[in-house]
Design a protein around this motif. Structure first.
Motif, PDB file in Angstrom:
ATOM      1  N   LYS A 256      15.279  -7.281   8.027  1.00  0.00           N
ATOM      2  CA  LYS A 256      16.143  -8.051   8.928  1.00  0.00           C
ATOM      3  C   LYS A 256      17.603  -7.978   8.509  1.00  0.00           C
ATOM      4  N   HIS A 257      17.873  -7.402   7.334  1.00  0.00           N
ATOM      5  CA  HIS A 257      19.205  -7.527   6.750  1.00  0.00           C
ATOM      6  C   HIS A 257      19.794  -6.187   6.331  1.00  0.00           C
ATOM      7  N   VAL A 258      19.293  -5.088   6.880  1.00  0.00           N
ATOM      8  CA  VAL A 258      19.780  -3.765   6.519  1.00  0.00           C
ATOM      9  C   VAL A 258      20.605  -3.209   7.677  1.00  0.00           C
ATOM     10  N   ALA A 259      21.830  -2.767   7.373  1.00  0.00           N
ATOM     11  CA  ALA A 259      22.695  -2.186   8.401  1.00  0.00           C
ATOM     12  C   ALA A 259      22.192  -0.793   8.787  1.00  0.00           C
ATOM     13  N   ALA A 260      22.476  -0.396  10.028  1.00  0.00           N
ATOM     14  CA  ALA A 260      21.982   0.883  10.528  1.00  0.00           C
ATOM     15  C   ALA A 260      22.534   2.063   9.743  1.00  0.00           C
ATOM     16  N   ASP A 261      23.758   1.915   9.179  1.00  0.00           N
ATOM     17  CA  ASP A 261      24.373   3.013   8.441  1.00  0.00           C
ATOM     18  C   ASP A 261      24.218   2.878   6.923  1.00  0.00           C
ATOM     19  N   GLN A 262      23.362   1.966   6.485  1.00  0.00           N
ATOM     20  CA  GLN A 262      23.184   1.733   5.049  1.00  0.00           C
ATOM     21  C   GLN A 262      22.318   2.823   4.438  1.00  0.00           C
ATOM     22  N   SER A 263      22.717   3.323   3.267  1.00  0.00           N
ATOM     23  CA  SER A 263      21.980   4.425   2.646  1.00  0.00           C
ATOM     24  C   SER A 263      21.072   3.974   1.511  1.00  0.00           C
ATOM     25  N   ARG A 264      21.415   2.863   0.850  1.00  0.00           N
ATOM     26  CA  ARG A 264      20.610   2.364  -0.275  1.00  0.00           C
ATOM     27  C   ARG A 264      20.209   0.914  -0.007  1.00  0.00           C
ATOM     28  N   ALA A 265      19.027   0.538  -0.492  1.00  0.00           N
ATOM     29  CA  ALA A 265      18.542  -0.834  -0.303  1.00  0.00           C
ATOM     30  C   ALA A 265      17.539  -1.143  -1.408  1.00  0.00           C
ATOM     31  N   THR A 266      16.968  -2.332  -1.341  1.00  0.00           N
ATOM     32  CA  THR A 266      15.947  -2.776  -2.288  1.00  0.00           C
ATOM     33  C   THR A 266      14.662  -3.063  -1.526  1.00  0.00           C
ATOM     34  N   LEU A 267      13.549  -2.568  -2.036  1.00  0.00           N
ATOM     35  CA  LEU A 267      12.241  -2.867  -1.464  1.00  0.00           C
ATOM     36  C   LEU A 267      11.583  -3.944  -2.318  1.00  0.00           C
ATOM     37  N   SER A 268      11.114  -5.008  -1.657  1.00  0.00           N
ATOM     38  CA  SER A 268      10.423  -6.096  -2.345  1.00  0.00           C
ATOM     39  C   SER A 268       8.953  -6.096  -1.935  1.00  0.00           C
ATOM     40  N   LEU A 269       8.072  -6.148  -2.940  1.00  0.00           N
ATOM     41  CA  LEU A 269       6.633  -6.129  -2.683  1.00  0.00           C
ATOM     42  C   LEU A 269       5.954  -7.117  -3.633  1.00  0.00           C
ATOM     43  N   ARG A 270       5.406  -8.185  -3.071  1.00  0.00           N
ATOM     44  CA  ARG A 270       4.790  -9.238  -3.889  1.00  0.00           C
ATOM     45  C   ARG A 270       3.481  -8.747  -4.517  1.00  0.00           C
ATOM     46  N   PRO A 271       3.175  -9.145  -5.753  1.00  0.00           N
ATOM     47  CA  PRO A 271       1.963  -8.691  -6.437  1.00  0.00           C
ATOM     48  C   PRO A 271       0.670  -9.000  -5.684  1.00  0.00           C
ATOM     49  N   GLU A 272       0.621 -10.159  -4.999  1.00  0.00           N
ATOM     50  CA  GLU A 272      -0.621 -10.556  -4.320  1.00  0.00           C
ATOM     51  C   GLU A 272      -0.818  -9.818  -2.994  1.00  0.00           C
ATOM     52  N   LYS A 273       0.196  -9.093  -2.537  1.00  0.00           N
ATOM     53  CA  LYS A 273       0.085  -8.334  -1.291  1.00  0.00           C
ATOM     54  C   LYS A 273      -0.567  -6.965  -1.508  1.00  0.00           C
ATOM     55  N   ILE A 274      -0.862  -6.634  -2.754  1.00  0.00           N
ATOM     56  CA  ILE A 274      -1.378  -5.313  -3.092  1.00  0.00           C
ATOM     57  C   ILE A 274      -2.868  -5.417  -3.399  1.00  0.00           C
ATOM     58  N   GLY A 275      -3.675  -4.585  -2.753  1.00  0.00           N
ATOM     59  CA  GLY A 275      -5.113  -4.565  -3.007  1.00  0.00           C
ATOM     60  C   GLY A 275      -5.481  -3.489  -4.022  1.00  0.00           C
ATOM     61  N   LEU A 276      -6.514  -3.773  -4.799  1.00  0.00           N
ATOM     62  CA  LEU A 276      -6.988  -2.826  -5.816  1.00  0.00           C
ATOM     63  C   LEU A 276      -8.394  -2.344  -5.478  1.00  0.00           C
ATOM     64  N   GLU A 277      -8.640  -1.066  -5.745  1.00  0.00           N
ATOM     65  CA  GLU A 277      -9.946  -0.448  -5.580  1.00  0.00           C
ATOM     66  C   GLU A 277     -10.495  -0.685  -4.168  1.00  0.00           C
ATOM     67  N   GLU A 278     -11.612  -1.401  -4.045  1.00  0.00           N
ATOM     68  CA  GLU A 278     -12.237  -1.557  -2.736  1.00  0.00           C
ATOM     69  C   GLU A 278     -11.385  -2.376  -1.767  1.00  0.00           C
ATOM     70  N   GLN A 279     -10.396  -3.103  -2.272  1.00  0.00           N
ATOM     71  CA  GLN A 279      -9.522  -3.896  -1.407  1.00  0.00           C
ATOM     72  C   GLN A 279      -8.238  -3.155  -1.032  1.00  0.00           C
ATOM     73  N   ALA A 280      -8.086  -1.944  -1.513  1.00  0.00           N
ATOM     74  CA  ALA A 280      -6.892  -1.158  -1.199  1.00  0.00           C
ATOM     75  C   ALA A 280      -6.926  -0.751   0.269  1.00  0.00           C
ATOM     76  N   THR A 281      -5.827  -0.970   0.963  1.00  0.00           N
ATOM     77  CA  THR A 281      -5.749  -0.619   2.378  1.00  0.00           C
ATOM     78  C   THR A 281      -4.317  -0.284   2.723  1.00  0.00           C
ATOM     79  N   GLY A 282      -4.090   0.340   3.869  1.00  0.00           N
ATOM     80  CA  GLY A 282      -2.736   0.681   4.289  1.00  0.00           C
ATOM     81  C   GLY A 282      -2.225   1.907   3.563  1.00  0.00           C
ATOM     82  N   GLU A 283      -1.091   1.763   2.899  1.00  0.00           N
ATOM     83  CA  GLU A 283      -0.526   2.851   2.101  1.00  0.00           C
ATOM     84  C   GLU A 283      -1.323   2.950   0.790  1.00  0.00           C
ATOM     85  N   ILE A 284      -2.033   4.041   0.587  1.00  0.00           N
ATOM     86  CA  ILE A 284      -2.910   4.184  -0.577  1.00  0.00           C
ATOM     87  C   ILE A 284      -2.213   5.000  -1.660  1.00  0.00           C
ATOM     88  N   LEU A 285      -2.257   4.464  -2.891  1.00  0.00           N
ATOM     89  CA  LEU A 285      -1.646   5.114  -4.047  1.00  0.00           C
ATOM     90  C   LEU A 285      -2.670   5.190  -5.164  1.00  0.00           C
TER      91      LEU A 285
END
Length: 344
Positions: A256-285
């Protein structure tokens, strides 16, 4: 201003009737100064303080329909609990019969009637806090200010008093303005939270809004835990942004806070939003567990993925599920909507 030091920059917000409103921030951010201005103990350099349409800026503290509960309780040690509660009412010139009835009502409200003749030193910390609340509520203020009132209590008592404070606010229907540096207190009790940092408002919203959708890195870092990644902004379209991450993949995340011409930003990802093993879904790493920290209800893992470490929390829902061993290779995943791209 304190000499040449400016404790607060321009701060402007509304507090609603019957609201539990919290000023949240680290030490030195200006939250207690702001509370003291509302109470009349400090004078702002500019601006107005308006209560129900009336500018109370010029009124001394005792003329404002506002009372304060202090961290130290500030009870008179030589007086009984009854006398402590009655003191302000006597100064206001209430008739004796009204004072007697009001004191009894306040003692009953905070469940302390059977201790009426005791003195403060005969009480526990939680009991003293209840009497401080009763004394502040007795003169029927329009707003109750609470300056870190739970910080001197131990963990279990703080948790119990949080429930009591919230119930008391609902029961009385008063507006509570609560100051704390404790994020869990703020999230648990508040209708809305004003996050202060560096003398200014960083974000104002409901507990869910400030936690799930922080406006900047300061808020995301101060409230709860999160993983931060420096990312390249590839494109911005509406409330989504495409970014290149150090995790070895590009992904789309909400913003909601990134300008259209912005080249660098910060990604925030909360620990509890990440699934492990059988709970992994979405973007898989895939990554390697580098450390494990068991904390009862949750186990926290640090997992090396690409060029970055990710902190992941896993709820210990079943006691027989073993922890992931250090050095193990694991799958983890998260939904793009769970990640937030923040402006620099």
């Amino acid at each position: 201003m304190f000499g040449t030091f400016q404790a607060l920059e321009t701060v402007s917000f509304d507090i609603y009737d019957n609201e539990f409103f919290t000023l949240l921030g680290p030490s030195g951010c200006g939250k207690t100064t702001l509370l003291r201005m509302i109470a009349g103990f400090e004078e702002p350099s500019t601006g107005q303080i308006v209560l129900h349409g009336n500018d109370i800026q010029a009124l001394p503290p005792h003329k404002r329909r506002v009372n304060t509960v202090f961290q130290s309780y500030a009870l008179f040690p030589h007086m009984t609990l009854e006398q402590n509660i009655a003191y302000a009412l006597e100064n206001l010139g209430w008739p004796k019969e009204m004072i007697r009835a009001r004191v009894a009502e306040m003692l009953d409200l905070v469940h302390m009637s059977k201790f009426a003749r005791r003195k403060p030193q005969q009480l526990s910390g939680g009991q003293r806090q209840r009497i401080a609340l009763a004394r502040a509520l007795a003169p029927e203020p329009e707003v109750l200010l609470l300056d870190e009132p739970l910080s001197a209590l131990d963990l279990k008592l703080r948790q119990a008093m949080r429930e009591e404070l919230r119930a008391l606010q609902r029961q009385t229907g008063l507006t509570f303005v609560f100051v704390t540096h404790d994020q869990e207190e703020a999230l648990d009790m508040s209708d809305r939270i004003c996050v202060l940092g560096d003398g200014r408002i960083q974000q104002l919203g409901t507990p869910r809004e400030v936690y799930e959708d922080p406006s900047n890195r300061f808020v995301a870092h101060f409230i709860g835990e999160t993983n931060f990644f420096d990312v390249d902004v590839l494109s911005v379209e509406g409330d989504m942004a495409r970014v290149r991450t150090p995790l070895g993949l590009d992904l789309t995340a909400s913003q909601k806070h990134v300008a259209a011409d912005q080249s660098r930003a910060t990604l925030s990802l909360r620990p509890e939003k990440i699934g492990l093993e059988e709970q992994a879904t979405g973007e898989i790493l895939t990554g390697t567990v580098t450390s494990t920290n068991y904390l009862g209800g949750y186990t926290y893992y640090v997992i090396r993925v690409g060029e970055a470490d990710i902190r992941v929390s896993r709820r210990n829902a079943m006691s027989h599920v073993p922890s992931l061993a250090e050095g193990a290779t694991v799958r983890l995943g998260f939904l793009p909507e769970s990640a937030r791209v923040l402006g620099q």
